[in-house]
Design an enzyme around this catalytic site. Structure first.
Site, short mmCIF file in Angstrom:
data_model
loop_
_atom_site.label_atom_id
_atom_site.label_comp_id
_atom_site.label_asym_id
_atom_site.label_seq_id
_atom_site.Cartn_x
_atom_site.Cartn_y
_atom_site.Cartn_z
N ALA A 184 0.79 -1.27 0.02
CA ALA A 184 0.02 0.11 -0.06
C ALA A 184 0.69 1.34 -0.01
O ALA A 184 0.56 2.37 -0.59
CB ALA A 184 -0.84 -0.09 1.13
N GLU A 186 3.75 1.99 -1.11
CA GLU A 186 4.68 2.57 -2.42
C GLU A 186 4.03 3.15 -3.44
O GLU A 186 3.79 2.69 -4.46
CB GLU A 186 5.25 0.74 -2.87
CG GLU A 186 5.92 0.13 -1.61
CD GLU A 186 6.16 -1.34 -2.29
OE1 GLU A 186 5.93 -1.77 -3.24
OE2 GLU A 186 6.91 -1.84 -1.19
N ARG A 239 1.47 -1.17 5.08
CA ARG A 239 1.86 -1.86 3.91
C ARG A 239 0.86 -3.03 3.44
O ARG A 239 0.98 -3.46 2.32
CB ARG A 239 3.26 -2.57 4.22
CG ARG A 239 3.67 -3.79 3.38
CD ARG A 239 4.81 -4.36 4.16
NE ARG A 239 5.19 -5.83 3.59
CZ ARG A 239 6.28 -6.14 2.93
NH1 ARG A 239 7.11 -5.26 2.43
NH2 ARG A 239 6.44 -7.38 2.64
N ASN A 258 1.87 -9.64 -0.92
CA ASN A 258 2.87 -10.33 -1.59
C ASN A 258 3.66 -11.69 -1.07
O ASN A 258 4.62 -11.96 -1.40
CB ASN A 258 3.94 -9.40 -1.92
CG ASN A 258 4.84 -9.58 -3.30
OD1 ASN A 258 4.07 -10.13 -4.12
ND2 ASN A 258 6.01 -9.40 -3.34
N HIS A 311 7.41 -2.49 -7.44
CA HIS A 311 7.57 -2.07 -6.05
C HIS A 311 8.29 -0.97 -5.95
O HIS A 311 9.05 -0.68 -6.87
CB HIS A 311 8.05 -3.45 -5.14
CG HIS A 311 7.07 -4.37 -5.14
ND1 HIS A 311 6.51 -4.80 -3.91
CD2 HIS A 311 6.70 -5.55 -5.99
CE1 HIS A 311 5.76 -5.94 -4.16
NE2 HIS A 311 5.74 -6.36 -5.26
N GLU A 387 12.00 -3.12 -8.22
CA GLU A 387 12.23 -2.28 -6.93
C GLU A 387 12.51 -0.79 -7.64
O GLU A 387 13.76 -0.58 -8.12
CB GLU A 387 12.89 -2.68 -6.15
CG GLU A 387 12.51 -4.21 -5.54
CD GLU A 387 11.54 -3.92 -4.46
OE1 GLU A 387 11.23 -2.66 -4.09
OE2 GLU A 387 11.06 -5.05 -3.95
#
Length: 431
Positions: A184, A186, A239, A258, A311, A387
């Site tokens: 959440a 990110e 998160r 995840n 991410h 990422e």
């Protein structure tokens, strides 16, 4: 992908209690830069993460990238003592997190008021994201199909778009499936997904015409809308999802989406504590949000050639499996991932780091139940975790970097799409 510290703020986090100052929940918390010298330092930090419920904002790489770790005032002394005991270099990064977050909020207010910006040039809310998807589908009905995939736990509509010049009927074309914001907090991942739609639909350039004509696309900008909204209204570093299973625990909400996929479920890199940010849930696919991702994969698995789970943050392109085993096509996975990373690196800002590419368990730490691993396991040839950059500011990436991250990431996506299409063509010849 990093997990956050729970105790003693767990009751406030889980029940949604917010103190007088929006970010006062983080009073006394600090972040620290940890310089990793080798793999053993990396393992020590990961063990401390699980033992002390640390919130690792950035997973470092030995000899190159510092880890950034948030720690509670209650665990700070033990954390620093353990680092000193093992002679691991460290320094204070952020001394006053509430102040840092308040300053970021003020900066965002000025950013939004300074001029009218497109949805992908900002940090939009979930409603704004859905509005954009609806407007694109309405304006380009021959190209864009809007799908209402289902409801989140809190009954928010999860939407995604399918982009195709042939309405997904041409099986000679591979599918590129990308999603964002499964974690959440990110925020910077959502604009990248929206910008990808923009470049494919509204702002197609001649050099990218092959991407629209030769590839079909599925873009899901917000996997976890409940948690995403909660980071805007209540707890910035939330998160997890926002599901509630009182038969399991009466105080804690949400699971790590995840870690919720049915691949080596609940075996590695997870916590048995229902309040932990790495708690995988009591059952695989307990979350409606992860079931939606699963269902997209299974519906189109014969044609999805590449899956990108976006991410932040840390400059990594990772692939399976999280249990340190490698898929049969690991050389090809590295090839496509490295090509994507090299393209992004060629466009990066001087202050940004270089992307590292490799197996997620070997580069970072062991995990189970990830979207990346599930995609690989069910037959998607190229399944990745991307990422994005953090520019040293954790999950509060300054808004002036959004355009740069969108642009460079899109160029990496474009390269990976073209390369994976070549592999798809070869795959179809051998069927």
């Amino acid at each position: 992908m990093a997990a956050m510290k729970i105790f003693p703020i767990v009751i406030a986090l889980c029940l949604g209690v917010v103190s007088a100052g929006k970010h006062d929940i983080y009073s006394g918390y600090t972040t620290h830069k940890v310089s990793l010298r080798d793999r053993s330092d990396q393992d020590i930090l990961h063990d401390l993460e699980l033992k002390l419920d640390l919130d690792v904002w950035q997973h470092g790489f030995p000899g190159d990238v510092d880890s950034i770790v948030m720690v509670s005032p209650q665990n700070k002394d033990e954390f620093l003592n353990q680092l000193d005991k093992n002679e691991i270099p460290h320094s204070v990064d952020i001394e006053d997190i509430p102040k840092e977050f308040e300053e970021f909020d003020a900066k965002m207010d000025l950013w939004r008021r300074s001029r009218q910006r497109k949805v992908f040039e900002n940090y939009p809310r979930h409603g704004e994201v859905n509005d954009y998807l609806e407007s694109i589908a309405e304006a380009y009905p021959d190209l864009v199909t809007l799908v209402d995939a289902g409801l989140s736990f809190e009954n928010r509509t999860i939407k995604y778009v399918k982009i195709s010049t042939t309405n997904f009927t041409d099986s000679s074309k591979p599918i590129y499936f990308l999603d964002a914001t499964i974690h959440a907090r990110e925020w910077v991942t959502t604009p990248v997904a929206l910008f990808s739609i923009y470049r494919l639909v509204e702002n197609l350039r001649d050099e990218d015409r092959d991407l629209r004509e030769g590839i079909d696309w599925i873009v899901l900008p917000v996997v976890n809308p409940d948690g995403f909204e909660y980071t805007h209204t209540n707890t910035r570093l939330w998160r997890r999802t926002r599901s509630y299973y009182p038969q399991v625990n009466t105080t804690c909400y949400g699971v790590d989406a995840n870690r919720n996929f049915d691949v080596s479920f609940n075996t590695l890199g997870v916590s048995s504590n229902p309040c932990s940010d790495t708690y995988p849930s009591h059952a695989a696919f307990s979350e409606p949000e992860t079931r939606i991702v699963r269902d997209i994969m299974l519906e189109y698995v014969d044609r999805i050639q590449i899956y990108l789970n976006i991410h932040s943050h840390g400059y990594y392109i990772l692939y399976g499996y999280g249990n340190l085993t490698l898929p049969a096509n690991s050389a090809q996975l590295y090839h496509v991932g490295a090509t994507m990373g090299a393209k992004i690196d060629s466009l990066k800002l001087p202050e940004a780091g270089f992307y590292r590419v490799g197996n997620s368990g070997m580069v970072l730490y062991s995990t189970s139940g990830s979207a990346q691993d599930y995609g690989q396991a069910v037959g998607i040839p190229f399944s990745y975790t991307l990422e994005l950059p953090g520019y040293g500011r954790g999950f509060q990436v300054p808004p002036e970097y959004i355009d740069q991250i969108n642009f460079e990431t899109w160029e990496g996506i474009a390269v990976s799409a073209r390369l994976s299409r070549l592999y798809y063509n070869d795959r179809k010849k051998n069927v």
